[in-house]
Design a protein around this motif. Structure first.
Motif, PDB file in Angstrom:
ATOM      1  N   GLY A   1       0.795  -1.212   0.000  1.00 28.06           N
ATOM      2  CA  GLY A   1       0.000   0.000   0.000  1.00 28.06           C
ATOM      3  C   GLY A   1       0.830   1.264   0.000  1.00 28.06           C
ATOM      4  O   GLY A   1       0.526   2.228  -0.716  1.00 28.06           O
ATOM      5  N   ASP A   2       1.882   1.312   0.817  1.00 25.91           N
ATOM      6  CA  ASP A   2       2.733   2.493   0.869  1.00 25.91           C
ATOM      7  C   ASP A   2       4.126   2.103   1.334  1.00 25.91           C
ATOM      8  O   ASP A   2       4.395   0.935   1.635  1.00 25.91           O
ATOM      9  CB  ASP A   2       2.129   3.594   1.754  1.00 25.91           C
ATOM     10  N   ALA A   3       5.030   3.091   1.381  1.00 22.08           N
ATOM     11  CA  ALA A   3       6.407   2.828   1.768  1.00 22.08           C
ATOM     12  C   ALA A   3       6.984   4.036   2.484  1.00 22.08           C
ATOM     13  O   ALA A   3       6.534   5.171   2.289  1.00 22.08           O
ATOM     14  CB  ALA A   3       7.262   2.500   0.542  1.00 22.08           C
ATOM     15  N   LEU A   4       7.971   3.780   3.325  1.00 19.80           N
ATOM     16  CA  LEU A   4       8.802   4.836   3.899  1.00 19.80           C
ATOM     17  C   LEU A   4      10.036   4.966   3.029  1.00 19.80           C
ATOM     18  O   LEU A   4      10.720   3.963   2.760  1.00 19.80           O
ATOM     19  CB  LEU A   4       9.211   4.488   5.327  1.00 19.80           C
ATOM     20  N   VAL A   5      10.334   6.176   2.571  1.00 18.93           N
ATOM     21  CA  VAL A   5      11.465   6.376   1.670  1.00 18.93           C
ATOM     22  C   VAL A   5      12.358   7.493   2.188  1.00 18.93           C
ATOM     23  O   VAL A   5      11.877   8.484   2.755  1.00 18.93           O
ATOM     24  CB  VAL A   5      10.997   6.707   0.240  1.00 18.93           C
ATOM     25  N   TYR A   6      13.658   7.306   2.000  1.00 20.69           N
ATOM     26  CA  TYR A   6      14.620   8.361   2.333  1.00 20.69           C
ATOM     27  C   TYR A   6      15.032   9.029   1.031  1.00 20.69           C
ATOM     28  O   TYR A   6      15.570   8.384   0.116  1.00 20.69           O
ATOM     29  CB  TYR A   6      15.854   7.803   3.042  1.00 20.69           C
ATOM     30  N   ILE A   7      14.778  10.339   0.946  1.00 19.78           N
ATOM     31  CA  ILE A   7      15.103  11.141  -0.233  1.00 19.78           C
ATOM     32  C   ILE A   7      16.308  12.008   0.114  1.00 19.78           C
ATOM     33  O   ILE A   7      16.253  12.791   1.073  1.00 19.78           O
ATOM     34  CB  ILE A   7      13.899  11.996  -0.655  1.00 19.78           C
ATOM     35  N   ASP A   8      17.379  11.858  -0.641  1.00 18.41           N
ATOM     36  CA  ASP A   8      18.642  12.481  -0.261  1.00 18.41           C
ATOM     37  C   ASP A   8      18.741  13.944  -0.698  1.00 18.41           C
ATOM     38  O   ASP A   8      19.659  14.342  -1.423  1.00 18.41           O
ATOM     39  CB  ASP A   8      19.811  11.671  -0.857  1.00 18.41           C
ATOM     40  N   ARG A   9      17.779  14.715  -0.277  1.00 18.01           N
ATOM     41  CA  ARG A   9      17.813  16.169  -0.447  1.00 18.01           C
ATOM     42  C   ARG A   9      16.920  16.800   0.595  1.00 18.01           C
ATOM     43  O   ARG A   9      16.005  16.155   1.135  1.00 18.01           O
ATOM     44  CB  ARG A   9      17.384  16.577  -1.863  1.00 18.01           C
ATOM     45  N   THR A  10      17.149  18.065   0.882  1.00 19.38           N
ATOM     46  CA  THR A  10      16.402  18.772   1.906  1.00 19.38           C
ATOM     47  C   THR A  10      14.935  18.855   1.530  1.00 19.38           C
ATOM     48  O   THR A  10      14.583  19.069   0.367  1.00 19.38           O
ATOM     49  CB  THR A  10      16.969  20.199   2.091  1.00 19.38           C
ATOM     50  N   PHE A  11      14.067  18.686   2.523  1.00 15.34           N
ATOM     51  CA  PHE A  11      12.636  18.764   2.256  1.00 15.34           C
ATOM     52  C   PHE A  11      12.249  20.187   1.872  1.00 15.34           C
ATOM     53  O   PHE A  11      12.634  21.145   2.540  1.00 15.34           O
ATOM     54  CB  PHE A  11      11.820  18.332   3.490  1.00 15.34           C
ATOM     55  N   ASP A  12      11.492  20.308   0.797  1.00 16.15           N
ATOM     56  CA  ASP A  12      11.032  21.605   0.304  1.00 16.15           C
ATOM     57  C   ASP A  12       9.530  21.681   0.486  1.00 16.15           C
ATOM     58  O   ASP A  12       8.779  20.935  -0.157  1.00 16.15           O
ATOM     59  CB  ASP A  12      11.387  21.748  -1.182  1.00 16.15           C
ATOM     60  N   ASP A  13       9.064  22.557   1.386  1.00 19.93           N
ATOM     61  CA  ASP A  13       7.640  22.646   1.672  1.00 19.93           C
ATOM     62  C   ASP A  13       6.945  23.748   0.880  1.00 19.93           C
ATOM     63  O   ASP A  13       5.826  24.131   1.182  1.00 19.93           O
ATOM     64  CB  ASP A  13       7.406  22.868   3.179  1.00 19.93           C
TER      65      ASP A  13
END
Length: 430
Positions: free
Chosen positions: A417-429
């Protein structure tokens, strides 16, 4: 969550080091160069104390390390997988140090919430470095909506699935911008209120097909059903169309004003629309409330009753049972098969703020899996001060850049259904 499927990725530089507790694990297809174990490193509390344990560590990115642990060298007899003290066990440990890393952890799903997709695909589509499967989901209980989360689901600050209220549910909430993690049993209440009459109606679910009481199925007018039913809010993220069937549905625009009302359920929502569905006797209640414009209210609280703010950087997934709380093992024991040895996925944090994601392969002669008690012991041994048990079994998957790291228990990787992912860049809100 918005993803960029076509973004070009630069090759990442990795560094590998190896630590071994005893020699060899060749029978499992895993090789490593022997090195002495550091004085402060303990072996996993699994099986007999004399088992061979080999560790191999790889730096995936700054502040992000993947460690593979193999405990035991002899494949298990297939009839002893459930209770052998000789293992073997294969454990993959992803450690993220927010003080060193440049990226963020998030939760993501496929094209829509109700569908399923492989973890490897979810990692690629999110342009993520690494990811693991996450929430418990409907799976085979619903052929039409298999990916529907069974519990909390927040993606990019949007609450798309409510916590169940089941005492076993243990939720994981992430603040991607500030690298904070919350675990516990969350509570949710929701309602809709008529702007003019002030009459309100409680909501049972978010993006979950309502229950249709049996007596309603034979009535030509579902609003006349005398038995109870459900009132549910749907968003465009759920699926290509909302669930169909007896009951009523009211479509609302972005301001909460009624666009159309139908005496049967099932419609396609525009991106700026939501809908309310009701079944049973709640169908008549919804028709009475949803006239003109309505206001939607929603409140999500932690175990202490503190409101959880929903910002663009808020993500959350559901698990079953806390494993470790404030440094103490709290996993329950049980008599049903859920507590037996299975593949497991764990999410946790260390006392100094590191985030740890773990997969334990299982149901195989090359890795037997862990009971709930063994899973909690592994989490504690890996330094987790707090930890939850995510969906496991055939769903347990870890992927680096879209490639499998672990060995799923089925013949092929299971869509989830879903996943936890690590994205190697700063979060942009923005």
């Amino acid at each position: 969550m918005t993803t960029n499927r076509n973004r070009c990725k630069q090759p990442r530089r990795r560094t590998t080091t190896v630590v071994t507790a005893l020699l060899g694990a060749a029978l499992l297809g895993f090789t490593a160069t022997p090195m002495p174990v550091s004085a402060n490193e303990a072996t996993l509390p699994l099986g007999d104390s004399d088992l061979v344990e080999t560790r191999s560590s790889e730096t995936l990115a700054q502040g992000v390390t993947l460690t593979r642990i193999v405990r035991g060298t002899e494949p298990a007899p297939i009839d002893q997988i459930g209770d052998t003290p000789r293992g073997p066990w294969v454990v993959n440990v992803l450690t993220i140090d927010p003080t060193q890393s440049k990226g963020h952890l998030a939760a993501t799903y496929g094209p829509d919430l109700a569908g399923v997709e492989k973890t490897t695909d979810l990692v690629r589509e999110a342009d993520a470095l690494v990811g693991v499967n996450a929430s418990f989901f409907t799976f085979t209980a619903s052929a039409e909506y298999p990916g529907d989360p069974v519990g909390l689901g927040i993606y990019g600050g949007r609450l798309l699935s409510e916590p169940t209220g089941d005492a076993a549910e243990a939720d994981l909430v992430l603040d991607a911008k500030n690298h904070k993690v919350l675990m516990g049993q969350l509570r949710w209440t929701g309602s809709v209120r008529n702007a003019q009459t002030k009459i309100s109606l409680p909501l049972e679910y978010i993006n979950h097909p309502p229950v249709v009481p049996d007596p309603c199925t034979d009535l030509p007018d579902p609003t006349q059903c005398a038995d109870s039913g459900d009132t549910v809010r749907f968003t465009p993220e759920f699926a290509a169309s909302t669930p169909s069937g007896p009951g009523v549905e009211v479509v609302l625009d972005s301001k909460g004003c009624v666009v159309r009302t139908t005496t049967t359920r099932g419609t396609t929502l525009a991106q700026d629309q939501t809908s309310l569905q009701a079944t049973g006797r709640e169908a008549a209640d919804l028709l009475a409330v949803a006239q003109g414009c309505v206001k939607h209210s929603s409140s999500l609280q932690d175990e202490a009753g503190k409101k959880i703010p929903l910002r663009p950087g808020t993500f959350a997934v559901n698990g079953r049972y806390r494993l470790v709380k404030d440094g103490q093992i709290v996993a329950p024991s049980g008599s049903d098969s859920f507590f037996d040895r299975h593949p497991r996925t764990i999410a946790g944090t260390t006392l100094d703020g590191k985030i740890v994601l773990v997969t334990i392969d299982g149901r195989q002669t090359t890795s037997v899996g862990t009971t709930m008690t063994e899973t909690a012991s592994v989490a504690a041994a890996l330094g987790m001060h707090d930890a939850v048990n995510l969906d496991g079994g055939g769903s347990t998957t870890m992927s680096v850049e879209g490639s499998l790291v672990n060995q799923p228990s089925g013949n092929e990787e299971r869509p989830v259904g879903d996943a936890l992912v690590y994205i190697d860049r700063t979060f942009d809100d923005r």
